[in-house]
Enzyme design. Structure first.
Site, mmCIF file in Angstrom:
data_model
loop_
_atom_site.group_PDB
_atom_site.id
_atom_site.type_symbol
_atom_site.label_atom_id
_atom_site.label_comp_id
_atom_site.label_asym_id
_atom_site.label_seq_id
_atom_site.Cartn_x
_atom_site.Cartn_y
_atom_site.Cartn_z
ATOM 1 N N SER A 113 0.796 -1.224 0.000
ATOM 2 C CA SER A 113 0.000 0.000 0.000
ATOM 3 C C SER A 113 0.830 1.278 0.000
ATOM 4 O O SER A 113 1.561 1.532 -0.936
ATOM 5 C CB SER A 113 -0.956 -0.032 1.180
ATOM 6 O OG SER A 113 -1.876 0.998 1.060
ATOM 7 N N HIS A 114 0.753 2.045 1.077
ATOM 8 C CA HIS A 114 1.397 3.360 1.108
ATOM 9 C C HIS A 114 2.879 3.275 1.483
ATOM 10 O O HIS A 114 3.562 4.287 1.477
ATOM 11 C CB HIS A 114 0.670 4.251 2.119
ATOM 12 C CG HIS A 114 0.570 3.618 3.475
ATOM 13 N ND1 HIS A 114 -0.284 2.563 3.731
ATOM 14 C CD2 HIS A 114 1.242 3.841 4.619
ATOM 15 C CE1 HIS A 114 -0.145 2.188 4.989
ATOM 16 N NE2 HIS A 114 0.782 2.941 5.558
ATOM 17 N N ASP A 278 -3.141 6.214 -3.326
ATOM 18 C CA ASP A 278 -1.946 5.591 -2.746
ATOM 19 C C ASP A 278 -1.403 4.450 -3.609
ATOM 20 O O ASP A 278 -1.869 4.222 -4.733
ATOM 21 C CB ASP A 278 -2.243 5.097 -1.321
ATOM 22 C CG ASP A 278 -3.139 3.869 -1.310
ATOM 23 O OD1 ASP A 278 -3.911 3.699 -2.268
ATOM 24 O OD2 ASP A 278 -3.057 3.071 -0.358
ATOM 25 N N ASP A 280 -1.698 1.180 -3.774
ATOM 26 C CA ASP A 280 -2.592 0.172 -4.343
ATOM 27 C C ASP A 280 -3.970 0.711 -4.697
ATOM 28 O O ASP A 280 -4.885 -0.060 -4.995
ATOM 29 C CB ASP A 280 -2.711 -1.031 -3.392
ATOM 30 C CG ASP A 280 -3.267 -0.641 -2.034
ATOM 31 O OD1 ASP A 280 -3.086 0.520 -1.622
ATOM 32 O OD2 ASP A 280 -3.904 -1.495 -1.382
ATOM 33 N N ASP A 282 -6.399 2.271 -3.019
ATOM 34 C CA ASP A 282 -7.599 2.229 -2.181
ATOM 35 C C ASP A 282 -7.786 3.494 -1.343
ATOM 36 O O ASP A 282 -8.838 3.697 -0.764
ATOM 37 C CB ASP A 282 -7.643 0.959 -1.305
ATOM 38 C CG ASP A 282 -6.407 0.756 -0.455
ATOM 39 O OD1 ASP A 282 -5.494 1.606 -0.496
ATOM 40 O OD2 ASP A 282 -6.350 -0.276 0.248
ATOM 41 N N ARG A 283 -6.767 4.358 -1.290
ATOM 42 C CA ARG A 283 -6.922 5.598 -0.520
ATOM 43 C C ARG A 283 -7.086 6.798 -1.433
ATOM 44 O O ARG A 283 -6.685 6.751 -2.595
ATOM 45 C CB ARG A 283 -5.685 5.857 0.331
ATOM 46 C CG ARG A 283 -5.408 4.798 1.323
ATOM 47 C CD ARG A 283 -4.246 5.241 2.159
ATOM 48 N NE ARG A 283 -3.921 4.197 3.105
ATOM 49 C CZ ARG A 283 -3.252 4.407 4.214
ATOM 50 N NH1 ARG A 283 -2.823 5.626 4.492
ATOM 51 N NH2 ARG A 283 -2.992 3.420 5.021
ATOM 52 N N LYS A 377 -11.767 -0.208 0.477
ATOM 53 C CA LYS A 377 -11.828 1.221 0.255
ATOM 54 C C LYS A 377 -11.396 1.485 -1.182
ATOM 55 O O LYS A 377 -10.719 0.655 -1.785
ATOM 56 C CB LYS A 377 -11.004 1.992 1.263
ATOM 57 C CG LYS A 377 -9.559 1.552 1.440
ATOM 58 C CD LYS A 377 -9.002 2.199 2.702
ATOM 59 C CE LYS A 377 -7.520 1.956 2.903
ATOM 60 N NZ LYS A 377 -7.167 0.595 3.295
HETATM 61 C C1 VG1 Z 1 -3.254 2.053 8.320
HETATM 62 C C2 VG1 Z 1 -4.453 2.946 8.535
HETATM 63 C C3 VG1 Z 1 -5.738 2.136 8.416
HETATM 64 C C4 VG1 Z 1 -5.774 1.427 7.058
HETATM 65 C C5 VG1 Z 1 -4.513 0.583 6.904
HETATM 66 C C6 VG1 Z 1 -4.430 -0.095 5.562
HETATM 67 O O1 VG1 Z 1 -3.197 1.077 9.332
HETATM 68 O O2 VG1 Z 1 -4.390 3.586 9.780
HETATM 69 O O3 VG1 Z 1 -6.842 2.984 8.581
HETATM 70 O O4 VG1 Z 1 -6.908 0.604 6.950
HETATM 71 O O5 VG1 Z 1 -3.355 1.409 7.055
HETATM 72 O O6 VG1 Z 1 -4.542 0.815 4.535
HETATM 73 P P1 VG1 Z 1 -2.228 1.200 10.606
HETATM 74 O O7 VG1 Z 1 -2.408 -0.092 11.349
HETATM 75 O O8 VG1 Z 1 -0.852 1.444 10.078
HETATM 76 O O9 VG1 Z 1 -2.720 2.387 11.364
HETATM 77 V V1 VG1 Z 1 -3.751 0.526 3.106
HETATM 78 O O10 VG1 Z 1 -4.144 1.729 2.109
HETATM 79 O O11 VG1 Z 1 -2.286 0.241 3.676
HETATM 80 O O12 VG1 Z 1 -4.296 -1.011 2.506
HETATM 81 CO CO CO Z 2 -3.706 1.229 0.258
#
Ligand code: VG1
Ligand code: CO
Length: 544
Positions: A113-114, A278, A280, A282-283, A377
């Site tokens: 993801s990010h 982001d 992947d 989803d954000r 998302k």
């Molecule tokens: C973070 C965010 C959470 C989100 C998760 C995955 O998790 O706070 O809201 O669902 O990333 O998003 P954490 O445990 O680091 O707070 V993504 O876009 O990485 O699939």
């Molecule tokens: Co993501």
């Protein structure tokens, strides 16, 4: 072609976090590391023979290598068919859409993801179930248990599949369909939004938008949808080429990491609308001209305006937000007379509510918004939702949000992240805070009086499963609150997240700067949690 059973030894650290298993690329490159985890997924699936699996990723370094391995393992594990995105590309929401459409038993999405990518960056594996959503905790627990005991994996010895064009192939008896990454997802978007109205807006000559894909997965989707189907001028999508290292950037759509876009949107001659997504896809981050929409406000505005959008015009069954997300949407739900659910962080907790028809829109403060159209998302969905509202209301982003505050009051909201702190100190901070919780209610802390203090525990209203220790929250009698939790997506040390919120009904005070409005709460949070003492940090690394 030769079916091989390879002996292996378990790794002890394959516990999926908030969203899949995330580790550095060098970790994933350890001998059998990826194979073990994939076999653990296959071993925990009942009734997989002959079934369909969806496979793709965000294009980061190691994506293509991992896809070839997973295809050969799927063939050896009796999967019937794999649908794989062309070039190995599938955004997380597109994968969710394809799983649902093709009646697949699930999907494997390769993304961290990010988190940054590249040979020294991060890689990740997420498993989604047949509803298209992230595996719920009982599934991730089963995968983790299996990963600790695994002693062999199965793989077909075969040549690599050509992923660079759409086509049908065979791996042993298993079918491999290399599919267009965008088509199904694009069709779903057209069924939800008024593309004609959005096209008119984008081609009117009076409205300009800028979409920053941060060299991550949404580039190809955004180009087809915005510049192709919706007629926005070429160049509307910037950083639209997915790169294995995201161009060296951090594919996280916030004011810090999406700096190119922020410069444009806060500069001279800024466009009317800006968005970023982001790694992947989803954000999302939504910006107006020199105006930032907090993700919590975005969810509230989408909820309040849903009736303007074809896919949601008949009303919403309910809404859901993660616990640390601001209560802005709660006020809208109250006004609409619909239920509002509060879940732990992570999209996997929304799945049951969506499946049971209890919630239609969901959101998280971390730039995640989505609906029952998939079980993830969805960044571009949120951008299209905003564009649809803008096309109907013909007002600026800022005016729409200010109007919203006038009607419902403003929830000032900010998250302070302390990234890559030592794990021991971060855990001590949480333990020491937990030990104080019983004594806090009723206490005066500066100008605030504590109303409640607890460690959030969630009982799923659909299946009754309980998830404990989901974040420490301290709420005050004036409606403000602070939340502390440790990230479950980082790969280096620990990340402490501090979430701060206060409510201001008086519209003459809505112009205040967020950090100013929250300043006494911020100081108090630092004191209560002894952040300096436990982390050695004077200030957060990222403020959103
Ligand atoms: C973070 C965010 C959470 C989100 C998760 C995955 O998790 O706070 O809201 O669902 O990333 O998003 P954490 O445990 O680091 O707070 V993504 O876009 O990485 O699939
Ligand atoms: Co993501």
């Amino acid at each position: 072609m030769n079916l091989q059973t390879i002996a292996t030894k378990p790794f002890s650290d394959q516990k999926p976090g908030t969203s899949g298993l995330r580790k550095s690329v060098p970790d994933f490159q350890k001998e059998n590391y990826l194979e073990n985890f994939i076999q653990a997924i296959f071993d925990s699936l009942e009734d997989k023979a002959g079934k369909t699996l969806v496979l793709g990723g965000d294009g980061r370094y190691y994506n293509r290598t991992a896809i070839q391995v997973i295809l050969k393992m799927a063939a050896a594990n009796e999967i019937g068919k794999v649908l794989v995105g062309c070039g190995g590309i599938l955004s997380t929401p597109a994968a969710s859409c394809i799983i649902r459409e093709s009646d697949a038993l699930g999907g494997i999405i390769l993304s961290a993801s990010h988190n940054p990518g590249g040979p020294e960056g991060d890689f990740g594996v997420k498993f989604n179930t047949s509803n298209g959503g992230p595996a719920p905790e009982k599934v991730t627990k089963a995968i983790f248990e299996r990963s600790k005991a695994i002693d062999e994996y199965k793989i077909l010895e075969a040549a690599d599949i050509n992923l660079d064009r759409v086509g049908s192939f065979k791996l042993g008896t298993m079918a491999v369909e290399v599919i267009d990454s965008v088509e199904s997802y694009g069709t779903l978007m057209r069924s939800l939004f008024d593309f004609t109205a959005i096209r008119n807006l984008l081609t009117s000559g009076k409205f300009r938008m800028c979409m920053d894909s941060l060299h991550a997965v949404t580039g190809p989707y955004a180009r087809v949808i915005f510049e192709g189907q919706l007629g926005a001028p070429a160049g509307t999508v910037q950083n639209g080429e997915p790169l294995e290292d995201f161009g060296g950037g951090h594919p996280d759509p916030n004011l810090v990491y999406a700096h190119d876009l922020v410069e444009i949107m806060f500069g001279d001659h800024a466009p009317d609308f800006g968005a970023a997504s982001d790694g992947d896809g989803d954000r999302n981050m939504i910006l107006g001209q020199r105006f930032f929409v907090t993700p919590s406000d975005s969810l509230a505005v989408l909820t309040a305006n849903a009736k303007l959008v074809p896919g949601y015009k008949d009303g919403l069954a309910g809404v859901a937000r993660s616990m640390p997300t601001s209560a802005a949407v709660d006020r809208v739900a109250d006004d609409l007379g619909i239920d509002c659910y509060e879940t732990p962080t992570g999209w996997k907790f929304f799945g049951n509510l969506l499946d049971a028809g209890k919630a239609t829109l969901c959101g998280e403060e971390s730039f995640g918004t989505g609906s029952n159209h998939v079980r993830e998302k969805d960044g571009l969905w949120a951008v299209l939702f905003w564009l649809n509202i803008l096309a109907v209301r013909q007002e600026s982003v800022e005016d729409i949000v200010r109007d919203h505050w006038k009607a419902y009051g403003r929830n000032f909201y900010s998250r302070h992240d302390y990234e890559e702190v030592a794990s021991a100190g971060a855990n001590q901070l949480m333990d020491s805070l937990r030990a104080k919780l019983g004594d806090l209610p009723g206490q005066k802390l500066g100008q605030y009086e504590v109303k409640y203090a607890d460690d959030f525990s969630y009982t799923d209203p659909v299946d009754g499963s309980v998830s404990e220790q989901q974040g420490i929250r301290i709420g005050f009698t004036d409606g403000s609150r602070m939340v502390f939790r440790l990230s479950g997506t980082g790969t280096k040390g620990a990340t402490l997240r501090v979430y701060l919120e206060s409510y201001e009904p008086d519209s003459s005070k809505h112009d205040e700067d967020t950090q100013e409005a929250l300043s006494s709460l911020i100081t108090l949070a630092e004191e209560v949690a002894q952040i300096r003492e436990f982390t050695g940090r004077d200030e957060p690394t990222v403020i959103t």
